[in-house]
Design a protein around this motif. Structure first.
Motif, short mmCIF file in Angstrom:
data_model
loop_
_atom_site.label_atom_id
_atom_site.label_comp_id
_atom_site.label_asym_id
_atom_site.label_seq_id
_atom_site.Cartn_x
_atom_site.Cartn_y
_atom_site.Cartn_z
N UNK A 62 26.62 30.31 38.11
CA UNK A 62 27.74 29.79 38.92
C UNK A 62 29.01 29.61 38.10
N UNK A 63 28.86 29.33 36.83
CA UNK A 63 30.02 29.14 35.96
C UNK A 63 30.78 30.44 35.75
N UNK A 64 30.13 31.56 36.03
CA UNK A 64 30.76 32.87 35.83
C UNK A 64 31.26 33.48 37.14
N UNK A 115 34.51 36.41 46.25
CA UNK A 115 33.78 36.01 45.05
C UNK A 115 33.76 37.16 44.06
N UNK A 116 33.95 36.85 42.79
CA UNK A 116 33.84 37.90 41.79
C UNK A 116 33.34 37.34 40.46
N UNK A 117 32.82 38.25 39.65
CA UNK A 117 32.31 37.87 38.33
C UNK A 117 33.47 37.76 37.36
N UNK A 118 33.63 36.59 36.83
CA UNK A 118 34.73 36.30 35.91
C UNK A 118 34.72 37.27 34.73
N UNK A 165 35.72 43.79 34.19
CA UNK A 165 36.87 44.67 34.24
C UNK A 165 36.98 45.50 35.51
N UNK A 166 35.90 45.55 36.32
CA UNK A 166 35.93 46.36 37.52
C UNK A 166 36.30 45.57 38.78
N UNK A 167 36.61 44.30 38.65
CA UNK A 167 37.08 43.50 39.79
C UNK A 167 38.42 44.05 40.24
N UNK A 168 38.64 44.12 41.56
CA UNK A 168 39.85 44.76 42.08
C UNK A 168 41.11 43.96 41.82
N UNK A 169 41.01 42.63 41.89
CA UNK A 169 42.17 41.76 41.68
C UNK A 169 41.69 40.40 41.23
N UNK A 170 42.32 39.87 40.20
CA UNK A 170 41.92 38.55 39.69
C UNK A 170 43.00 37.52 39.93
N UNK A 229 25.46 50.98 41.07
CA UNK A 229 26.57 50.15 40.63
C UNK A 229 26.26 48.68 40.83
N UNK A 230 26.55 47.88 39.82
CA UNK A 230 26.35 46.43 39.94
C UNK A 230 27.47 45.85 40.79
N UNK A 231 27.12 45.05 41.76
CA UNK A 231 28.11 44.42 42.63
C UNK A 231 28.82 43.31 41.85
N UNK A 232 30.14 43.42 41.74
CA UNK A 232 30.90 42.44 40.95
C UNK A 232 31.95 41.70 41.77
N UNK A 233 32.15 42.11 43.03
CA UNK A 233 33.14 41.45 43.89
C UNK A 233 32.76 41.63 45.35
N UNK A 234 32.82 40.54 46.12
CA UNK A 234 32.46 40.58 47.54
C UNK A 234 33.42 39.70 48.34
N UNK A 235 33.41 39.92 49.65
CA UNK A 235 34.13 39.03 50.59
C UNK A 235 33.24 38.76 51.79
N UNK A 236 33.23 37.52 52.24
CA UNK A 236 32.46 37.13 53.42
C UNK A 236 33.36 37.16 54.66
N UNK A 237 32.78 37.59 55.80
CA UNK A 237 33.47 37.60 57.09
C UNK A 237 32.55 37.00 58.14
N UNK A 238 33.02 35.94 58.79
CA UNK A 238 32.20 35.20 59.75
C UNK A 238 32.87 35.29 61.12
#
Length: 205
Positions: A170-172, A194-197, A200-205, A35-44
């Motif tokens: 970066x524009x996308x 971060x998500x790819x503009x 359709x598989x992004x969880x929430x836009x 699966x292509x990664x289309x949405x992520x979240x960073x945790x520091x």
């Protein structure tokens, strides 16, 4: 080509952004799921009240967060689902990236059976979109479990790893706040999702 440790051994927010377009690979029962990664979240963890290891908190649950970059951290939610994370930055600093959504690209029939107990061709448009458009959904579809996949090394594992993929301009890329962390005070406003503009598989836009 499989990503090496050096990719993950960098600043966490940057890794979260650059994981977009990379490919999560799961090998199981002589099958390959991708699966292509289309949405992520960073945790520091050191500064992030949304992290399980905020302020260097140490418990048995968060031990993987202190591991080498490229280690997996799979944790349970609601007592029945799991979420998949990849450790970043450096060993001893509890930081990582949550994989929030994938675009299925290989082994889709198996993903469909794992997720819905149905062949892919039986799914309607709504079900197709919901196949991997959330952190727990993708774990079900890819057959990622806490028992088998927590605290494994994605650099050397033969069953779960990340491959290089297409570069995302970066524009996308959309940068916005994370989801489901209303308890995290000021950290809820950090723009670390971060998500790819238009994907359709992004969880929430």
């Amino acid at each position: 080509m499989r990503l090496e440790r050096g990719f993950f051994a960098r600043e966490t927010v940057q890794v979260a952004k650059e994981l977009l377009g990379k490919v999560l690979v799961r090998e199981v029962d002589d099958q390959i799921l991708k699966g292509k990664i289309v949405e992520t979240e960073a945790y520091v963890g050191p500064i992030d009240k949304a992290s399980h290891a905020y302020g260097f908190k140490k418990t048995a649950r968060v031990e993987p967060l202190y591991g080498k970059p490229g280690i997996s951290y799979v944790f349970s939610i609601y007592g029945m689902y799991v979420c998949f994370n990849i450790i970043t930055f450096k060993e001893g600093s509890p930081e990582g990236v949550l994989i929030r959504a994938l675009e299925p690209i290989e082994g889709i029939d198996s993903m469909s059976i794992n997720r819905f107990k149905k062949e892919y061709e039986e799914l309607d448009k709504k079900k197709i979109k919901e196949l991997t458009n959330g952190p727990s959904k993708l774990c079900i579809a890819m057959n990622i479990t806490k028992k088998e996949h927590n605290f494994i090394d994605l650099i050397t594992s033969s069953e779960l790893y990340v491959e290089d993929g297409e570069a995302v301009d970066n524009m996308d890329i959309v940068e916005t706040t994370r989801i489901g962390i209303d308890y995290a005070e000021e950290a809820r406003y950090f723009p670390w999702r971060f998500y790819i503009k238009e994907n359709e598989f992004v969880s929430k836009k």
